[in-house]
Motif scaffolding. Structure first.
Motif, PDB file in Angstrom:
ATOM      1  N   TRP B 146       0.668  -1.011   0.403  1.00  0.00           N
ATOM      2  CA  TRP B 146       0.281   0.003  -0.333  1.00  0.00           C
ATOM      3  C   TRP B 146       0.988   1.343   0.084  1.00  0.00           C
ATOM      4  CZ3 TRP B 146      -0.522   3.775   3.693  1.00  0.00           C
ATOM      5  CH2 TRP B 146      -1.732   4.648   3.577  1.00  0.00           C
ATOM      6  N   ASN B 149       2.124   2.448  -3.180  1.00  0.00           N
ATOM      7  CA  ASN B 149       1.216   2.106  -4.453  1.00  0.00           C
ATOM      8  C   ASN B 149       0.548   3.749  -3.702  1.00  0.00           C
ATOM      9  OD1 ASN B 149      -0.603   2.029  -6.278  1.00  0.00           O
ATOM     10  ND2 ASN B 149      -1.796   0.246  -5.289  1.00  0.00           N
ATOM     11  N   LYS B 150       1.256   4.252  -2.429  1.00  0.00           N
ATOM     12  CA  LYS B 150       0.427   5.183  -2.626  1.00  0.00           C
ATOM     13  C   LYS B 150       1.398   6.375  -2.410  1.00  0.00           C
ATOM     14  CE  LYS B 150      -2.775   5.773  -1.842  1.00  0.00           C
ATOM     15  NZ  LYS B 150      -4.135   5.816  -3.071  1.00  0.00           N
ATOM     16  N   GLY B 161       2.859   5.333 -11.352  1.00  0.00           N
ATOM     17  CA  GLY B 161       2.405   4.828 -10.135  1.00  0.00           C
ATOM     18  C   GLY B 161       3.903   3.535 -10.389  1.00  0.00           C
ATOM     19  N   GLU B 260       4.445  -3.121 -11.418  1.00  0.00           N
ATOM     20  CA  GLU B 260       4.173  -1.905 -10.468  1.00  0.00           C
ATOM     21  C   GLU B 260       3.903  -3.171  -8.892  1.00  0.00           C
ATOM     22  OE1 GLU B 260       0.614  -2.179 -12.360  1.00  0.00           O
ATOM     23  OE2 GLU B 260      -1.013  -1.537 -10.878  1.00  0.00           O
TER      24      GLU B 260
END
Lengths: 333, 358, 263, 656, 429
Positions: B146, B149-150, B161, B260
């Protein structure tokens, strides 16, 4: 009441509902862990498989049609019938029982007395197998599951709560999904039935005996293998219920198997062996993650639900390593 | 049956504690090394590199790492995917922040960064044990994914991203990027694997390794006889994460080139690596290799058989692949819960005892 | 730390220890001491709190009341592994060997307190780590020789018979070169011959290494033979303390062993 | 370092000096200790022994003193020989396992002033008898464990003495020279060592051997088997036994090879495998027990492996020995043997630690021909040897290429043989001992004026010049028709069959030879199981017709063998029976060392013996037995007696 | 080529599988399994069926038969790479990975290997810059176009004024889902609306909090960048909270029948973008039925023909075929290779006449590709779900996007990439 308070209540209520859904999955884990000490990772896939089977039977799909067509060059897909939901559910129960028996015969029997981690791995292997098997049997496309459960917001509740808000504030009433409410009822019913079963039937008592002490159970003549089959049967049925609930919401497809991951923190919190723990753990997780996402989420970019439950469980564990309902561990040497 | 250990005796402790005490094993090892370094590079093409060799080498490193934590120290972890991601993103950040830094150093530093993160997530292990810990490590898995990704800083604010590897080279050979040749990429990863396997072996046969195993086998007794559980567990987390971090860096920079986070380092990776060490054998360096080879090769093999030879539809092939892999895992656990390494050991014991049955 | 304590001087003192688990009292107001170089037995019927006492001595349990003095210093909340470093080693009632390791590795693990090579050095092996390993291996070999377990040196301990496992465990404790060695029922489940062997080893340890020994043992004959002084516990309380001769004549002890009703 | 000229190499210390010069950096000795093979080169060995020797000198050891060595195969105990001999003292190795009483006799009889013990156990033993050993002055020990608190006035550790010796050497540089001079001054005729015979009959006798005895024997032994400094041997037999003394000391120094001492008694099999000796020596019981282990372990093998083993062992039985002897075999067999070598013989040799064996010897007593052939067919060059302490071992040995299981070979180099009228074998050789210590009477009765020594064994020399040993000379009897009756010979022949446990032969002063047989319960019950024969007890099994048939075949085989040898043909077994109970030491039928008490049995089973000679086909017998718990009871049975066919020498030849 | 590799190549030539030179090879990196299999299946079927049609009906492309090599990726980048490596030896003409993740993976590889890649409506948006991304094409429209189309549509509904409007973006929390954020941020600055980002993590099974948030904040419009199960759950939840479906607009990957059917009748009115027509009312579908489905040569069950994703797959195949034809024309050979295919793609012109001749009049926008612009003009249309009829309806023409905003973003992103990867810009006339 100010809308903010109401929203918070709404979030909590929805969290509780979500928690019930998690608990439904966690229940299956607990049942099997209690009776056999197996941490059954395949529980999620069992839910998917049950839901797939249910839809397949209901819609008269030909099992393995893809494979058959690929090998024989045929074009069969459907039997052409449409069964009532209740019949399909019963047939699915039968399939899950057969499944339980096969698992015991082909897998568990050969793994008696292995370490827990090995059994855990075996269930992951089983999960892989079932994923492939389910897809091969029923196809991997999205299937709509409709067993007649109500869906959508409960308008009555919305109406009723509208007037709770303080005058002059903007408020739309409280939102609860009817499906969630049904799920809560079903979960409640399931827990009641399970407790009655374990309290008042011979088999149920045997199950509890096994959970308490394998050796003792064996010595009073309870066949461990039989117990295993029964627990897996029950877990299969529980999985089916979870599968139906989740499947009604999002359609029956591959991702359903991932709900197992949602159940894990619930288990940590509630303890692996406690049915009330699973329910309460589920509720705590549900409320916790919804509240966090609602209050903190927007500040840190949202999508926190995937990890929040785990981090919550982790923190919890550091202070109470045995889980919510587990016995305090006195270490001895 | 072809073992001849008669006359193979040791006059010093150094000889006695070497990795391959049997002369024949030693020679086998030298031959494998020679083939891997001097022969394979000449026969390897893009497909073999990308589909088989690189995944094998990199997963073997990750499996070594996880095996140190789980197999040797007994701490079950499902956070491998997250730590791979740390390695990958660390290498990306280091590479783009210090463009002139040697890629070899970059990979090592990525391992160091991951080791630090790993230690952080290892702290709960002091209180949490068994399955509880396994599930708790999932917190690392999900949280790290997370996070990457964030937070845009990790992917240099790119629109999607995604992170893509810039080209880096050593001795004039491109190691990363599209212009890297198959043999070069292979050799680069192989070097890391051999080096790290050697390190893993050294660590596991010494004091640290024994303290890990002591914690694994009986943690309370270990503490009472003087093993510091904090140091042992955290060092296991650190070393394990270092390995996994290096694997993550290689995974991103040499193998895939662009990743990713959610997709490349998801929970499936955690399970995959865990499978590898269980199938390969917990607490065995050879097992890490065997498990990685098994789980990289079997799907490729199945796919080639079903799709390319039999001409089955790809989806059916995948479903059957799932079934076969799952079935094999179960079968393995039934037949030999201690993995390929144990099978190998038993076979070796058989050969050592030959012609005697036991 | 212990080097300052002369043989015969007080090495360890237990002062008014009380220990309970969630209301269940395991030890109540127990005091006694152990002198450097002696064999001190702790005896008592089942559930008397003997193992709990050992667990207090090596810091695994922290008593709610009371003090532990070791080498003239009062102990303050030390962790078991720190106490191991202070020279207290022990064996366990139910063998607690590391099942996945060989005899040699088990005993080498006992040397942990004497090894210090850093991780980097261990990773590359050559140099400090290897030298340290070889040095300690040599010491461990002496213990192997001492306990006459050469033939099982490389056998995984899980495969050994019970008696040998006990011996390996003793070896593991000895490897730490302890000042104070705690033996928790070292002869449980052994036949007469094995008990004789074990007694011999214990006495040899005492004379050869000058180790102070605290031993829990059920076999009265053996205990009386090998120990210098005994402490008798019953229901968590001390009911006797003295030489074998004194204990033999102690009415409270006789009552406890004959099962005279309590209070 | 000063090397002595070849001509004066007439003592062992001189060989030590030579080796430290010629083989300086080669391994001389190894000892598995503390987990690895601690090794000494010849140069190091020399230094160690010199330091030790000087240390001994410091505590007063001098020429003519006796120094006892009590313990097992430890390097320092071996060093004691050379260290003492360098000072002119006489080492007296003692059987470490012997009972205190016996040890005390030896120590007292030999007038030892010094005793070297391996460890606390031996020290305790010796100290317990100090009161009765007035001559004993100093005790030395190798392993310090448990001895810390002993009074060290008269107790020294060898390592400590060595330290003192080294210090003295540093302090006084002349000491080394003097020490060497002392060695130079000694000569081959001096008393070198005293070995006490184990004394199965009466008190042990101290056999005095000179350097010349042992050196020449060792050199001849080396020459006979072409042994040189490349050999590695493992020393595991008792130090006091002449065999070990010659192999691990005499030949070790003369050939300059490497002696390896095992870690402990339990690890000998592993240690042997690790070292893989090139020269090996063992009494038959070692080979027997090894073979038993192999058979037992192979019995558990799976079907495939078991079948493979059986198949290739059959191949080996057929042609293995021939191939080893260099005889021609057909190409198919040769090929099969090659394959078998890869899959079975090679690995088996590897397991036994016999992969590198150049030559192995069995001696001490007769070895079963099957056992002997088994090892040879695996490709291990095992040979038989006949020797005695009094001969410095070598009397006869089998030369390469002339290996027959039933002979003990031809006279060794420089050995002459003589057969007395009653069949006793006499010999004369440079190895012949100086005499028994303090026992001239015994010396005289054993060694004749002109140097012939009585072996006490009866034997004969066959057409090829090989010596056959039949029995102890005094045990050989005569049948009434005058033909020779060697009971042991007959019994041994039968006992070589695995299904036969014990045999008692009768015939002295009778018409013909008969035997009473005990079956081997383990072996026969296995056989019964395989053949679906039901039985409830030993007694039932022993009287089973099929068992009788099997035993009958064995007896018949022995008769055929006997008939081939003209001097033995008369001793063929005419009648036999299978005993209904196992002969048991508790019942006094066997000695505690499991030897048959013939006369006792003859008395106890009189009815049966009568039956054997009166022609009846069965006899009832009732005997009292002692059960394990000490109760007494009666056991009775009707035992069947069977008649055998007797072969004439010519008859057999015709049928063949 | 490094010396090492030359030796290697010499040694492995015999081992490498020999490419079938006779056919024009179109690899299909499909996913019929896994979390997104349900969407991957119809696309892969459409893609394969169109090539079958061309072979069956026209005897191939310019007389050379087309061959589709299908390779299962499971939407997994690792498998995507494996598929790429295993098919690139077969002399492939163009790749269509149908995954943004795999696209990123393959961009450097295809460029290095000289093979073109077509990422139709997905992938890296800035690949539109043909000077930087010589081998990557993303015509006829990309995500940023899509974002712009959606805003344009809202602008249209509100008479050009959406100041103070509140627009929420519900997106798949991945590379794909995050693509439009930049554009939307720019657009919000330009038009003055407020943008709220609502991420949903893979796979999107559980979106209760997100939709509670939406219900509370009542955004005027909800845009959605979803894929797989996320779409169904989102639409279901939107229905549940009674969100007006007309104001709920999905990107073209959130606009298939799979997404709306589970929500039933209440999903009526849901909108989604598209860059091709819906339904099966085109002559080409008759051909497909005749030559492919009825002939038993369909890739799937044949029941997907005419669905959104099937049509998209077919459309992608059609564009590939046309580019191949263009390449054949340019290079004067029927047996084209990858480099020639690339030239064909760069010179692709889709005009009304051409589509008419293919039996697909009006099926997609008219556009032309050139060296600088690999993405076409970025035309898109809006479709809306008619739950009663159970079908999608086009409710707009193919309209342009706001290049004023998008072009600078593309230039910035592509130039940054060129710099980072040290790419030499392609010379364009």
């Amino acid at each position: 009441m100010s809308p903010d308070v109401l929203y918070t209540i709404e979030v909590i209520l929805n969290g509780l509902m979500a928690g019930v859904m998690y608990a439904l999955v966690a229940l299956g884990f607990v049942l099997i862990f209690k009776a056999s000490g197996i941490f059954n990772y395949a529980q999620g896939v069992m839910a998917l498989f049950a839901a797939m089977t249910l839809v397949g039977i209901q819609n008269g799909q030909v099992p393995f049609s893809h494979l058959i067509n690929a090998i024989f060059g045929t074009h069969i897909h459907h039997f052409g019938w449409q069964l009532p939901a209740i019949v399909a559910i019963l047939l699915t129960v039968v399939v899950m029982i057969i499944f339980a028996i096969l698992v015991e015969r082909l897998v568990l029997k050969h793994l008696v007395n292995q370490e827990p981690i090995i059994l855990f791995m075996a269930t992951i292997g089983l999960a892989y197998f079932m994923e492939g098997f389910g897809d091969l049997m029923w196809g991997s496309e999205i299937k709509t599951l409709d067993v007649g459960l109500p869906q959508g917001a409960s308008l009555a509740l919305e109406e009723y709560t509208l007037k709770w808000a303080a005058e002059g504030t903007e408020y739309y009433g409280m939102y609860l999904d009817k499906l969630d409410m049904v799920a809560a009822l079903v979960a409640l019913g399931l827990v009641i039935v399970l407790s009655l079963f374990s309290q008042y039937t011979k088999t149920g008592r045997a199950l509890r005996a096994v959970a308490d002490d394998h050796q003792a159970a064996l010595s009073v003549g309870i066949s461990l293998r039989k117990i295993w089959v029964i627990t897996w049967c029950i877990a299969g049925v529980v999985a089916m219920v979870a599968g139906v609930m989740w499947g009604s919401k999002s359609g029956v497809q591959f991702s359903l198997s991932l709900i197992a991951l949602k159940a894990l923190p619930v288990l940590i919190l509630g303890g692996f062996t406690s049915i009330p723990g699973a329910i309460i753990g589920g509720l705590i997780i549900g409320v916790g993650e919804k509240l966090f996402e609602y209050s903190i989420g927007p500040m840190i970019g949202g999508a926190t639900e995937n990890w929040f439950a785990y981090v919550l469980a982790l923190f919890f564990l550091v202070f109470r390593p045995q889980g919510l309902f587990g016995d305090k561990i006195i270490e001895r040497v | 049956m072809f073992y001849r250990q008669a006359g193979d005796f040791k006059t010093t402790y150094r000889d006695d504690i070497q990795t391959f005490p049997l002369k024949q094993d030693r020679w086998g090892y030298y031959i494998v090394l020679a083939v891997a370094f001097l022969v394979v590079p000449f026969f390897i093409n893009d497909y073999w590199t990308s589909a088989v060799m690189l995944p094998f080498l990199i997963y073997a490193i990750a499996a070594l790492g996880l095996n140190i934590l789980t197999g040797y120290c007994g701490q079950v972890s499902l956070g491998t995917g997250g730590f791979l991601a740390v390695g990958a993103y660390a290498s990306y950040k280091i590479m783009t922040s210090f463009p002139d830094l040697n890629i070899f150093i970059v990979v090592l530093l990525s391992g160091v960064v991951t080791a630090a993160v790993g230690m952080l997530f290892g702290i709960p292990s002091l209180r949490i044990k068994g399955f509880y810990l396994a599930v708790a490590t999932l917190a690392a898995q999900f949280f790290l994914v997370w996070l990457f990704n964030k937070v845009p800083w990790f992917y240099n604010n790119s629109a999607s991203g995604q992170i893509s590897v810039p080209e880096r080279s050593m001795f004039g050979f491109a190691i990363t990027g599209p212009n890297a040749d198959a043999p070069v990429r292979y050799l680069f990863c192989l070097t890391f694997l051999v080096l790290l396997a050697w390190v893993a072996r050294n660590l596991t046969r010494g004091r640290l390794g024994r303290s890990w195993m002591a914690i694994r086998d009986m943690d309370i007794a270990a503490e009472i006889i003087g093993v510091n559980p904090l140091k042992s567990k955290l060092s296991a987390f650190a070393v394990s994460s270092f390995f996994i971090g290096v694997a993550g860096a290689l995974f991103f920079s040499v193998y895939l080139g662009a990743v990713e986070v959610g997709e490349a380092f998801g929970i499936t990776q955690s399970f995959l690596v865990l499978f590898m060490i269980i199938i390969g054998g917990l607490g065995s360096i050879f097992g890490s290799f065997a498990g990685a080879a098994f789980l990289v090769l079997v799907p490729v093999l199945l796919k080639n058989i079903m799709v390319n030879w039999l001409g089955w539809p790809t989806d059916i092939a995948v479903h059957i692949e799932f079934m076969v892999v799952g079935g094999l895992i179960v079968l393995f656990l039934i037949a030999e819960p201690h993995g390929l390494a144990q099978l190998w050991r038993l076979a070796k014991d058989k050969f050592l005892l030959w012609p005697f049955p036991h | 730390m212990a080097s300052g304590i002369e043989p015969g001087a007080e090495l360890l003192r237990i002062e008014n220890i009380s220990l309970s688990f969630g209301g269940v009292k395991a030890l109540t107001d127990v005091s006694f001491n152990i002198k450097r170089g002696e064999v001190r037995a702790i005896i008592g019927p089942n559930g008397a709190g003997k193992s709990s006492m050992l667990n207090v001595i090596n810091g695994f349990y922290h008593p709610q009341v009371g003090e532990v003095w070791y080498c003239g210093e009062k102990r303050k909340g030390a962790k078991p592994h720190q106490i191991a470093h202070q020279g207290i080693a022990r064996t366990f009632q139910n063998i607690a060997l590391f099942k996945g390791m060989s005899t040699l590795d088990n005993i080498m693990t006992g040397r942990s307190t004497h090894m210090a090579a850093n991780m980097l050095s261990q990773a590359i092996w050559r140099g400090t780590a290897e030298k340290e390993e070889i040095k300690n291996r040599r010491y461990v070999e002496e213990i192997i020789d001492f306990l006459e377990i050469q033939s099982i040196r490389k056998t995984p301990v899980g495969r050994l018979p019970y008696g040998l496992q006990k011996r390996v465990e003793l070896g593991r404790a000895l490897a730490a070169e302890p000042v104070l060695l705690l033996l928790d029922e070292p002869m449980a489940g052994m036949n007469v011959e094995e008990k004789e062997d074990m007694s011999r080893f214990i006495l040899d340890v005492q004379s050869e290494f000058g180790t102070t020994i605290a031993i829990i043992e059920h076999d009265m004959g053996v205990v009386m033979d090998i120990s210098d002084r005994l402490v008798v516990l019953d229901y968590g309380k001390k009911i006797g303390d003295g030489t074998p001769e004194e204990i033999r004549n102690n009415q409270a002890v006789i009552d406890a062993y004959l099962g005279v009703p309590h209070e | 370092m000063q090397s002595s000229p070849q001509s004066t190499l007439d003592t062992f210390p001189k060989y030590l000096i030579r080796n430290s010069d010629v083989h300086a950096s080669r391994a001389a000795m190894r000892h598995k200790n503390y987990g690895v093979w601690q090794s000494w080169t010849w140069a190091e060995l020399f230094e160690e022994i010199r330091a030790y020797s000087i240390g001994l000198q410091l505590i007063g050891l001098k020429a003519g003193d006796k120094i006892a060595i009590v313990g097992s195969n430890r390097p320092r105990l071996y060093w004691t020989f050379a260290a003492a001999q360098a000072l002119g003292a006489v080492p007296v190795p003692v059987y470490a396992e012997s009972v205190a009483e016996e040890m005390e006799f030896v120590l007292e009889h030999a007038d030892v002033q010094y005793a070297v013990c391996q460890d606390q156990e031996q020290v305790d033993k010796v100290q317990s008898m100090t009161e009765r050993l007035p001559a004993l002055q100093h005790l030395l020990y190798d392993e310090h464990r448990g001895l810390r608190e002993y009074n060290h006035d008269k107790l020294h550790s060898i390592a400590g003495l060595q330290e003192q010796g080294r210090a003295a050497l540093v302090a006084n540089p002349d000491l080394a020279k003097e020490w060497l001079q002392g060695i130079d001054a000694s000569h081959g005729g001096e008393l070198c060592v005293m070995l006490y015979t184990s004394g199965t009959t009466g008190r042990p006798k101290g056999v005095m051997l000179s350097y010349d005895n042992l050196l020449l024997s060792s050199l001849n032994g080396n020459a006979f088997d072409k042994l040189d400094h490349n050999e590695e041997i493992i020393a595991y037999l008792p130090l006091a036994w002449v065999g070990d003394h010659v192999f691990s000391y005499g030949q070790f120094l003369t050939a300059g090879y490497c002696v390896c001492c095992p870690e402990s008694g339990e690890t000998i099999d592993i240690d042997r495998r690790e070292i893989a000796p090139t020269y090996f020596f063992a009494p038959p019981r070692v080979f027997e027990s090894l073979l038993t282990t192999i058979t037992v372990r192979m019995d558990d093998a799976g079907k495939v492996k078991g079948a493979m083993y059986k198949y290739f062992m059959a191949v080996a039985e057929r042609c293995g020995e021939k191939i080893l002897n260099g005889q021609s075999v057909n190409i198919v067999d040769k090929l099969k043997y090659k394959v078998g070598n890869l899959f079975v013989y090679g690995p088996l040799r590897n397991q036994l630690g016999m992969s590198r064996i150049k030559v192995g010897y069995t001696a001490g007593e007769a070895i079963g021909p099957e056992i002997f052939s088994f090892y040879r067919s695996l490709g291990i060059n095992l040979k038989q040897l006949y020797g005695q302490t009094e001969a410095s071992v070598y009397i006869t040995a089998q030369p390469d290429g002339e290996i027959y299981p039933d002979t003990v070979g031809k006279p060794s180099i420089d050995v002459e043989l003589l057969l007395a009228d009653d069949g006793e074998v006499l010999y004369r050789s440079p190895g012949v001992f100086m005499g028994y210590y303090k026992n001239d009477e015994a010396t005289r009765s054993t060694k004749t004026e002109d140097g012939w020594v009585h072996t006490g064994d009866a034997g004969f020399i066959d057409d090829d010049g090989h010596l056959h040993i039949i029995d102890r000379a005094k045990d050989v009897g005569k049948l009434l028709d005058g033909s020779m009756f060697p009971p042991k010979y007959i019994e041994n022949k039968l006992k070589f069959f695995p299904s036969i446990q014990e045999v008692v032969a009768f015939g002295d002063q009778r018409d013909f030879a008969t035997v009473m047989i005990n079956i081997d319960l383990t072996s026969v019950s296995n056989w019964a199981e395989r053949n679906n024969i039901a039985y409830a007890s030993y007694q039932e099994l022993a009287s089973h017709p099929q068992v009788y048939d099997m035993i009958r075949e064995h007896v018949d085989q022995v008769n055929r063998d006997l008939s081939e040898e003209p001097r033995m043909a008369g001793a063929q077994i005419k009648r036999f029976l299978v005993l209904h109970k196992e002969l048991d030491a508790d019942d006094g039928e066997l000695t505690r060392t499991q030897k048959v008490r013939r006369s006792f049995i003859a008395e106890r089973y009189l009815p049966l013996i009568e039956g054997l000679y009166d022609g009846s086909t069965e006899r009832f017998i009732s005997t009292e037995v002692v059960f394990e718990d000490g109760r007494r009871g009666e056991i009775s049975a009707t035992v069947r007696i069977e008649e055998m066919e007797i072969y004439g020498a010519s008859e057999l030849r015709e049928s063949a | 080529m490094s010396p090492l590799k030359i030796v290697g190549v010499a040694l492995i030539t015999s081992l490498a599988s020999t490419a079938a030179m006779a056919d024009l090879v179109f690899p299909s990196l499909s996913y019929r399994t896994g979390a997104y299999g349900a969407n991957g299946i119809p696309f892969a079927d459409g893609y394969a069926d169109y090539f079958t049609l061309v072979n069956e009906r026209d005897g191939g492309i310019g007389g050379v038969p087309a061959k589709v090599i299908e390779c299962e990726t499971g939407y997994n980048t690792q498998k995507g790479v494996e598929c790429y490596e295993s098919t690139k030896g077969e002399n492939p003409l163009v790749y269509q990975p149908l995954s943004t993740g795999i696209t990123y993976q393959l961009i450097p590889k295809v460029t290095a290997d000289g093979i073109p890649m077509h990422t139709m409506g997905y992938g890296r948006t800035s690949a539109k810059n043909g000077m930087v991304f010589s081998n990557v094409f993303n015509y006829p429209a990309n995500y940023w176009d899509g974002a712009s189309h959606a805003i344009n549509h809202i602008l249209g509904e509100n008479g050009g004024d959406i100041k103070d409007k509140n627009i929420a973006l519900v997106y798949h929390n991945s590379a794909y889902g995050k693509e439009p954020i930049r554009t939307l941020t720019e657009l919000s600055a330009k038009h003055g609306f407020k943008l709220t980002e609502v991420p949903v993590d893979h796979p999107g099974q559980e979106q209760k909090s997100q939709w509670l948030q939406i219900r509370r904040t009542r955004p005027d419009y909800v845009l959605m960048w979803g894929w797989g199960v996320m779409n169904q759950v989102a639409i279901q939840e939107a229905v549940n909270i009674g969100y007006p479906m007309e104001n709920f607009i999905g990107i073209w990957w959130s606009g298939s029948e799979n997404d709306v059917i589970p929500a039933g009748a209440k999903a009526n009115g849901y909108k989604a973008l598209t860059f091709h027509a819906v339904g099966n009312d085109f002559p080409v579908f008759d051909d497909i039925k005749k030559h492919v489905v009825d002939a038993g040569k369909a890739a799937g069950a044949g029941d997907q023909v005419g669905t959104v994703l099937y049509n998209r797959g077919m459309y992608a195949a059609m564009l590939a075929v046309e580019a191949a034809k263009t390449a054949q024309g340019i290079h004067g050979t029927a047996d084209i290779n990858a480099a020639q295919m690339r030239d064909g793609m760069e010179a692709l012109v889709m005009d009304a006449a051409k589509m008419e001749s293919l039996g697909m009049a009006g099926f997609g926008p008219e556009f032309a590709v050139d060296c600088k612009n690999h993405g076409g003009p970025g035309l898109g249309a809006m479709q809306q779900w008619d739950a009663g009829a159970g079908e999608w309806k086009l409710i707009s023409d193919f309209e342009p996007s706001d290049m004023e905003i998008i072009q600078p973003l593309i230039d910035e992103d592509s130039n940054a990439f060129a710099e980072e990867s040290k790419i030499e810009l392609q010379e364009c006339a």
